[in-house]
Write an enzyme that holds these catalytic residues in place. Structure first.
Site, short mmCIF file in Angstrom:
data_model
loop_
_atom_site.label_atom_id
_atom_site.label_comp_id
_atom_site.label_asym_id
_atom_site.label_seq_id
_atom_site.Cartn_x
_atom_site.Cartn_y
_atom_site.Cartn_z
N HIS A 17 32.30 18.83 -86.59
CA HIS A 17 33.55 19.46 -87.03
C HIS A 17 33.59 19.43 -88.57
O HIS A 17 34.03 20.44 -89.04
CB HIS A 17 34.62 18.60 -86.56
CG HIS A 17 34.83 18.54 -84.95
ND1 HIS A 17 34.94 17.64 -84.17
CD2 HIS A 17 34.97 19.63 -84.02
CE1 HIS A 17 34.98 18.02 -82.96
NE2 HIS A 17 35.08 19.37 -82.66
N LYS A 41 45.69 18.32 -70.22
CA LYS A 41 44.53 17.41 -70.30
C LYS A 41 44.66 16.23 -71.28
O LYS A 41 45.15 16.45 -72.41
CB LYS A 41 43.51 18.47 -70.98
CG LYS A 41 42.05 17.77 -70.89
CD LYS A 41 41.09 18.82 -71.09
CE LYS A 41 39.64 18.30 -71.90
NZ LYS A 41 38.86 18.84 -72.50
N ARG A 90 26.86 26.11 -82.06
CA ARG A 90 26.04 25.42 -81.99
C ARG A 90 24.70 25.83 -81.13
O ARG A 90 23.59 25.48 -81.54
CB ARG A 90 26.43 24.07 -80.99
CG ARG A 90 27.31 23.10 -81.49
CD ARG A 90 28.26 21.99 -80.81
NE ARG A 90 29.05 22.75 -79.97
CZ ARG A 90 29.93 22.17 -79.19
NH1 ARG A 90 30.09 20.74 -79.19
NH2 ARG A 90 30.99 22.87 -78.50
N SER A 127 32.45 16.07 -79.12
CA SER A 127 33.34 15.01 -78.74
C SER A 127 33.04 14.17 -77.53
O SER A 127 33.01 13.12 -77.53
CB SER A 127 34.67 15.38 -79.03
OG SER A 127 35.23 15.80 -80.20
N1 COD Z 1 28.80 21.88 -84.77
C1 COD Z 1 29.47 22.87 -84.97
N2 COD Z 1 30.84 23.24 -84.75
C2 COD Z 1 31.37 22.57 -83.91
C3 COD Z 1 30.49 21.40 -83.40
C4 COD Z 1 29.20 20.82 -84.00
N3 COD Z 1 28.52 19.93 -83.59
N4 COD Z 1 31.53 20.92 -82.55
C5 COD Z 1 32.43 21.39 -82.41
N5 COD Z 1 32.24 22.47 -83.23
C6 COD Z 1 33.65 23.53 -83.33
C7 COD Z 1 33.46 24.59 -82.53
O1 COD Z 1 33.56 25.77 -83.15
C8 COD Z 1 34.73 24.55 -81.67
O2 COD Z 1 35.45 25.73 -81.35
C9 COD Z 1 35.48 23.63 -82.51
O3 COD Z 1 34.61 22.90 -83.49
C10 COD Z 1 36.42 22.68 -81.93
O4 COD Z 1 35.80 21.98 -80.83
P1 COD Z 1 36.35 20.96 -79.99
O5 COD Z 1 35.45 20.70 -78.93
O6 COD Z 1 37.05 19.86 -80.82
O7 COD Z 1 37.76 21.94 -79.53
P2 COD Z 1 37.73 22.93 -78.01
O8 COD Z 1 36.71 23.61 -77.95
O9 COD Z 1 38.26 22.25 -76.89
O10 COD Z 1 38.83 23.81 -78.93
C11 COD Z 1 39.17 24.79 -78.07
C12 COD Z 1 40.32 25.86 -78.69
C13 COD Z 1 41.65 24.88 -79.05
C14 COD Z 1 40.08 26.37 -80.11
C15 COD Z 1 41.03 26.82 -77.66
O11 COD Z 1 41.15 26.11 -76.54
C16 COD Z 1 42.09 27.43 -78.00
O12 COD Z 1 42.18 28.48 -78.83
N6 COD Z 1 43.32 27.14 -77.42
C17 COD Z 1 44.59 27.67 -77.72
C18 COD Z 1 45.28 28.39 -76.26
C19 COD Z 1 44.79 30.04 -76.70
O13 COD Z 1 45.17 30.34 -77.56
N7 COD Z 1 44.14 30.50 -75.71
C20 COD Z 1 43.66 31.95 -75.83
C21 COD Z 1 42.17 31.78 -76.25
S1 COD Z 1 41.60 33.55 -76.34
#
Ligand code: COD
Length: 161
Positions: A17, A41, A90, A127
């Site tokens: 991140h 969640k 990724r 994570s």
């Molecule tokens: N390397 C590079 N990027 C990474 C890595 C890594 N190792 N790990 C994660 N990321 C990036 C990714 O781009 C990911 O999207 C972002 O970090 C966040 O990762 P997470 O796992 O913390 O978060 P998510 O994937 O659970 O987040 C999802 C959202 C919150 C973006 C999504 O659920 C959302 O937009 N929710 C809001 C409701 C909504 O608008 N829904 C309609 C969507 S169309």
């Protein structure tokens, strides 16, 4: 002002991140890290704890701000006056769902998504994986900032009274 949002759950923030946030901060005037409040969640860390960790580890970036949001991401973008989302990719497996969300978000509100390739050092990192390794006592020091490692250890292995 060119303003972008880096959204996620960040439960907890990893070096993957942070790499994306740091690179985005060099491309935009301001980057807002948006932490999703997901009532359906329960995470390991509360949203406040995640925000505190994010603020601590992004403190060296003058143009990065950390906020929480609930509901639709595009509504958060509108409230923050940001028209660009930054997502890290990724692997090909990330792309399918990310493409669907990107297309939905542009259709809903004209919010563009820019994808950044992950740093190969972090391409396997999530994570969930970090929490699993930490739970069983594995070494996560290369995968998260030290403050996150310490807080994970305290949360997962509290000292017995
Ligand atoms: N390397 C590079 N990027 C990474 C890595 C890594 N190792 N790990 C994660 N990321 C990036 C990714 O781009 C990911 O999207 C972002 O970090 C966040 O990762 P997470 O796992 O913390 O978060 P998510 O994937 O659970 O987040 C999802 C959202 C919150 C973006 C999504 O659920 C959302 O937009 N929710 C809001 C409701 C909504 O608008 N829904 C309609 C969507 S169309």
């Amino acid at each position: 002002m060119r303003r972008a949002v880096c959204p996620g759950s960040f439960d907890p923030v990893t070096n993957g991140h942070l790499d994306i946030i740091g690179r985005a901060s060099r491309l935009f005037d301001e980057v807002i890290v948006g932490v999703l409040i997901n009532q359906s969640k329960q995470g390991l860390f509360t949203v406040e704890e995640r925000i505190d960790m994010l603020r601590e580890v992004t403190a060296s970036y003058d143009n990065v701000r950390v906020e929480s949001f609930r509901g639709l991401l595009v509504d958060f973008c509108r409230a923050q006056q940001a028209s660009v989302l930054i997502k890290g990719l990724r692997a090909v497996s990330d792309f399918d769902y990310e493409l669907q969300m990107a297309q939905m978000n542009i259709g809903l509100a004209g919010v563009e998504t820019l994808f950044m390739p992950t740093n190969p050092l972090y391409s396997f990192l999530s994570s969930s994986l970090v929490k699993d390794v930490a739970k069983w006592g594995g070494d996560i020091s290369a995968h998260v900032p030290d403050t996150v490692r310490q807080q994970l250890t305290t949360r997962l292995h509290p000292t017995p009274r």
